[in-house]
Design a protein around this motif. Sequence first.
Motif, PDB file in Angstrom:
ATOM      1  N   GLN A 106       0.814  -1.214   0.000  1.00 56.91           N
ATOM      2  CA  GLN A 106       0.000   0.000   0.000  1.00 56.91           C
ATOM      3  C   GLN A 106       0.855   1.276   0.000  1.00 56.91           C
ATOM      4  O   GLN A 106       0.557   2.258   0.689  1.00 56.91           O
ATOM      5  CB  GLN A 106      -0.967   0.047   1.196  1.00 56.91           C
ATOM      6  CG  GLN A 106      -1.966  -1.083   1.245  1.00 56.91           C
ATOM      7  CD  GLN A 106      -1.415  -2.313   1.949  1.00 56.91           C
ATOM      8  OE1 GLN A 106      -0.858  -2.212   3.032  1.00 56.91           O
ATOM      9  NE2 GLN A 106      -1.586  -3.480   1.356  1.00 56.91           N
ATOM     10  N   ASP A 152     -16.754   7.695  -2.156  1.00 61.42           N
ATOM     11  CA  ASP A 152     -16.210   7.188  -0.900  1.00 61.42           C
ATOM     12  C   ASP A 152     -15.818   8.330   0.032  1.00 61.42           C
ATOM     13  O   ASP A 152     -15.959   8.223   1.256  1.00 61.42           O
ATOM     14  CB  ASP A 152     -14.996   6.298  -1.173  1.00 61.42           C
ATOM     15  CG  ASP A 152     -15.387   4.969  -1.809  1.00 61.42           C
ATOM     16  OD1 ASP A 152     -16.570   4.585  -1.705  1.00 61.42           O
ATOM     17  OD2 ASP A 152     -14.512   4.319  -2.413  1.00 61.42           O
ATOM     18  N   TYR A 156     -17.325   8.991   3.696  1.00 60.87           N
ATOM     19  CA  TYR A 156     -16.457   9.173   4.865  1.00 60.87           C
ATOM     20  C   TYR A 156     -16.884  10.399   5.670  1.00 60.87           C
ATOM     21  O   TYR A 156     -17.030  10.324   6.894  1.00 60.87           O
ATOM     22  CB  TYR A 156     -15.013   9.316   4.415  1.00 60.87           C
ATOM     23  CG  TYR A 156     -14.049   9.663   5.521  1.00 60.87           C
ATOM     24  CD1 TYR A 156     -13.730   8.737   6.513  1.00 60.87           C
ATOM     25  CD2 TYR A 156     -13.453  10.920   5.586  1.00 60.87           C
ATOM     26  CE1 TYR A 156     -12.846   9.055   7.536  1.00 60.87           C
ATOM     27  CE2 TYR A 156     -12.566  11.241   6.609  1.00 60.87           C
ATOM     28  CZ  TYR A 156     -12.269  10.305   7.576  1.00 60.87           C
ATOM     29  OH  TYR A 156     -11.400  10.625   8.603  1.00 60.87           O
ATOM     30  N   ASP A 312      -6.290   2.848  -5.220  1.00 58.13           N
ATOM     31  CA  ASP A 312      -7.389   2.635  -4.272  1.00 58.13           C
ATOM     32  C   ASP A 312      -6.916   1.819  -3.070  1.00 58.13           C
ATOM     33  O   ASP A 312      -6.814   0.600  -3.129  1.00 58.13           O
ATOM     34  CB  ASP A 312      -8.541   1.903  -4.979  1.00 58.13           C
ATOM     35  CG  ASP A 312      -9.709   1.613  -4.040  1.00 58.13           C
ATOM     36  OD1 ASP A 312      -9.679   2.079  -2.879  1.00 58.13           O
ATOM     37  OD2 ASP A 312     -10.658   0.938  -4.475  1.00 58.13           O
ATOM     38  N   HIS A 314      -8.451   2.645   0.077  1.00 61.93           N
ATOM     39  CA  HIS A 314      -9.329   3.250   1.092  1.00 61.93           C
ATOM     40  C   HIS A 314      -9.670   2.272   2.219  1.00 61.93           C
ATOM     41  O   HIS A 314     -10.010   2.712   3.319  1.00 61.93           O
ATOM     42  CB  HIS A 314     -10.600   3.821   0.454  1.00 61.93           C
ATOM     43  CG  HIS A 314     -11.663   2.821   0.134  1.00 61.93           C
ATOM     44  ND1 HIS A 314     -11.653   2.026  -1.000  1.00 61.93           N
ATOM     45  CD2 HIS A 314     -12.796   2.484   0.810  1.00 61.93           C
ATOM     46  CE1 HIS A 314     -12.728   1.257  -1.006  1.00 61.93           C
ATOM     47  NE2 HIS A 314     -13.434   1.499   0.073  1.00 61.93           N
ATOM     48  N   ASN A 315      -9.539   0.973   1.980  1.00 66.41           N
ATOM     49  CA  ASN A 315      -9.747   0.015   3.069  1.00 66.41           C
ATOM     50  C   ASN A 315      -8.558  -0.010   4.022  1.00 66.41           C
ATOM     51  O   ASN A 315      -8.712  -0.208   5.231  1.00 66.41           O
ATOM     52  CB  ASN A 315      -9.978  -1.389   2.505  1.00 66.41           C
ATOM     53  CG  ASN A 315     -11.321  -1.529   1.818  1.00 66.41           C
ATOM     54  OD1 ASN A 315     -12.306  -0.923   2.244  1.00 66.41           O
ATOM     55  ND2 ASN A 315     -11.380  -2.298   0.751  1.00 66.41           N
ATOM     56  N   GLU A 316      -7.359   0.184   3.478  1.00 63.47           N
ATOM     57  CA  GLU A 316      -6.144   0.145   4.299  1.00 63.47           C
ATOM     58  C   GLU A 316      -5.863   1.485   4.979  1.00 63.47           C
ATOM     59  O   GLU A 316      -5.211   1.531   6.016  1.00 63.47           O
ATOM     60  CB  GLU A 316      -4.942  -0.241   3.424  1.00 63.47           C
ATOM     61  CG  GLU A 316      -4.982  -1.661   2.889  1.00 63.47           C
ATOM     62  CD  GLU A 316      -5.839  -1.822   1.644  1.00 63.47           C
ATOM     63  OE1 GLU A 316      -6.017  -2.964   1.197  1.00 63.47           O
ATOM     64  OE2 GLU A 316      -6.342  -0.794   1.125  1.00 63.47           O
ATOM     65  N   PRO A 318      -8.412   4.277   5.683  1.00 63.11           N
ATOM     66  CA  PRO A 318      -9.754   4.858   5.571  1.00 63.11           C
ATOM     67  C   PRO A 318      -9.834   6.345   5.886  1.00 63.11           C
ATOM     68  O   PRO A 318     -10.728   7.033   5.396  1.00 63.11           O
ATOM     69  CB  PRO A 318     -10.572   4.037   6.572  1.00 63.11           C
ATOM     70  CG  PRO A 318      -9.572   3.502   7.546  1.00 63.11           C
ATOM     71  CD  PRO A 318      -8.351   3.237   6.729  1.00 63.11           C
ATOM     72  N   GLN A 321      -6.995   8.313   2.886  1.00 63.97           N
ATOM     73  CA  GLN A 321      -7.072   8.035   1.454  1.00 63.97           C
ATOM     74  C   GLN A 321      -7.369   9.306   0.661  1.00 63.97           C
ATOM     75  O   GLN A 321      -6.865   9.509  -0.455  1.00 63.97           O
ATOM     76  CB  GLN A 321      -8.173   7.008   1.176  1.00 63.97           C
ATOM     77  CG  GLN A 321      -8.542   6.840  -0.292  1.00 63.97           C
ATOM     78  CD  GLN A 321      -7.463   6.178  -1.124  1.00 63.97           C
ATOM     79  OE1 GLN A 321      -7.158   5.025  -0.951  1.00 63.97           O
ATOM     80  NE2 GLN A 321      -6.879   6.933  -2.057  1.00 63.97           N
TER      81      GLN A 321
END
Length: 341
Positions: A106, A152, A156, A312, A314-316, A318, A321
């Motif tokens: 990442q 996203d 957020y 991308d 955004h999961n790692e 959040p 990002q």
Amino acid sequence: MDNKITKQRLFDFFSYEWIAIIIVAVVAMIFWELVYTIGAVRLTPGQQFKYYYDYSIDSSSTSPLMNILIKDGDGNSVFSYDVLEFKTESLNKDFPQVLEARVGIQEGDFIITDCIDYTKQEGADENTEKTIRLKQLVDTYKGYAYTELYKDAVKYLESFLPDGVAFNGEISFDKLSKDKIEQVFRQRMAKDNRFRAEEQIVNGIALEEKRIEKLCKEVVDFGKLLSLAEEYPELFYNYTKYEQSHALTTDQKLKEQYKGAIELEKEKGRENAPYALCVSALKGGQGKTDPTTYFKIAGKSTADGVAIMVFDFHNEQPHLQYEVISAINQIVRQCSTLLDN
């Protein structure tokens, strides 16, 4: 007792004790290394902002681009207080595994690449490279559709609305709950060495509120930029993910898998989605910087064919990002009037 230090006694001491001295020195170094490591701030992926120059891009403009991404025209920081490291890297075509390794941990926020279709260039024949690099990156390295990035980011910010308050489409810091901002800050910074004492935490909450407030403004501007796509169709590079991989593979099993993945992309509303900003559409002028100052294909003198794709993660990451939105907006503001009020 004769304790006088003489050359002979020093010689005798070092002759027999040198191993012990080395051991003590090594232990001391290890001890201080541990102290430093334990006390150091552990950077998360989001706290390290990094962008890449792809191998087809002229990277001689590294310093000018970094300068405008660090500070805006008014001398304000482009990124929030929580971005602690900022760097760039130029890729080499002979070492494709480098980007794969970086993305695997990442590491990276956007990549400056090309979207040239060489089969449509003068002199193209059956041996001409059919792969469009941007499409390859989107298919392989977690390319982020700009529309999805915007959705996203809105989602957020929506998470900070007071309980029971529905999002009405208007992004405004004034509508957010400062209590929720504080609560989330305390949770995510619980192990951050910068915010241990309550006084440090209180100061950090103030910085966090400024971060969220700035993000609100940046997301509004990013939405405005996306809304210009119809008026300026050359502004974004649109693509349906996996179409190129499907077209170029000769493996029938893979072809079927790509076909299913393409259908899924369409179902999710990502058919012909904007996956990159085409910087040549930023015309400069009216006191703005010509994009060729920062972006050129290697060996060329214009920004034609240069595109910026976002990764991308955004999961790692959040919370951080969406710092990349500030970077994209800053480039647009520097090289065009599209986001001027």
